[in-house]
Scaffold this motif. Structure first.
Motif, mmCIF file in Angstrom:
data_model
loop_
_atom_site.group_PDB
_atom_site.id
_atom_site.type_symbol
_atom_site.label_atom_id
_atom_site.label_comp_id
_atom_site.label_asym_id
_atom_site.label_seq_id
_atom_site.Cartn_x
_atom_site.Cartn_y
_atom_site.Cartn_z
ATOM 1 N N GLY A 9 0.811 -1.192 0.000
ATOM 2 C CA GLY A 9 0.000 0.000 0.000
ATOM 3 C C GLY A 9 0.857 1.260 0.000
ATOM 4 O O GLY A 9 2.078 1.203 0.140
ATOM 5 N N LEU A 18 -0.607 0.560 -8.192
ATOM 6 C CA LEU A 18 0.003 -0.093 -7.042
ATOM 7 C C LEU A 18 -0.228 -1.586 -7.171
ATOM 8 O O LEU A 18 -1.229 -2.008 -7.770
ATOM 9 N N LEU A 20 -0.583 -4.765 -4.572
ATOM 10 C CA LEU A 20 -0.656 -5.283 -3.219
ATOM 11 C C LEU A 20 -0.286 -6.763 -3.218
ATOM 12 O O LEU A 20 -0.598 -7.487 -4.166
ATOM 13 N N THR A 91 -9.448 5.020 -2.410
ATOM 14 C CA THR A 91 -8.773 5.203 -1.131
ATOM 15 C C THR A 91 -9.484 4.407 -0.034
ATOM 16 O O THR A 91 -10.692 4.548 0.164
ATOM 17 N N VAL A 121 -4.238 2.309 1.284
ATOM 18 C CA VAL A 121 -4.045 2.828 -0.076
ATOM 19 C C VAL A 121 -4.697 4.200 -0.131
ATOM 20 O O VAL A 121 -5.883 4.339 0.187
#
Length: 125
Positions: A9, A18, A20, A91, A121
């Motif tokens: 994150g 991103l 994870l 988010t 995140v």
């Protein structure tokens, strides 16, 4: 004892990406469906994605379909969530979960019966 540890994150600008990761231990996770769900401040938990024990079936929430990709490496007991084209509404704290009961792939977050501590995140606009 089941243990799930999320990582990857962080803070990213809108449109960014991103990945994870979730490292699992304590059982033979190659036998179980796994996945991700998230929780934004002041909101309920939301299913994000899930993958069957073999990786042959993947399920996504409509809100992330086409942007997120879930995958797994059973040799490493690890599940991944590649997140592209991130939006501020993505988010949240992201949790990795595992479903150790039954053989179906989860479609709701509460089908996971174990989960990790989560990874934050944050997507800035």
């Amino acid at each position: 004892q089941v243990q799930l540890v999320e990582s990857g994150g962080g803070l990213v600008q809108a449109g960014g990406s991103l990945r994870l990761s979730c490292a699992a231990s304590g059982r033979t996770f190659s036998s179980y469906a796994m996945g991700w769900f998230r929780q934004a401040p002041g909101k309920e938990r939301e299913f994000v994605a899930a993958i069957s024990w073999s990786g042959g079936t993947t399920i996504y929430a409509d809100s992330v379909k086409g942007r997120f990709t879930i995958s797994r490496d059973n040799a490493k007991n690890t599940v991944y969530l590649q997140m592209n084209s991130l939006k501020p509404e993505d988010t949240a704290v992201y949790y990795c979960g595992v479903k150790t009961t039954g053989r179906s792939t989860p479609i709701t977050w509460d089908e996971f019966n174990y989960w990790g501590q989560g990874t934050q995140v944050t997507v800035s606009s």
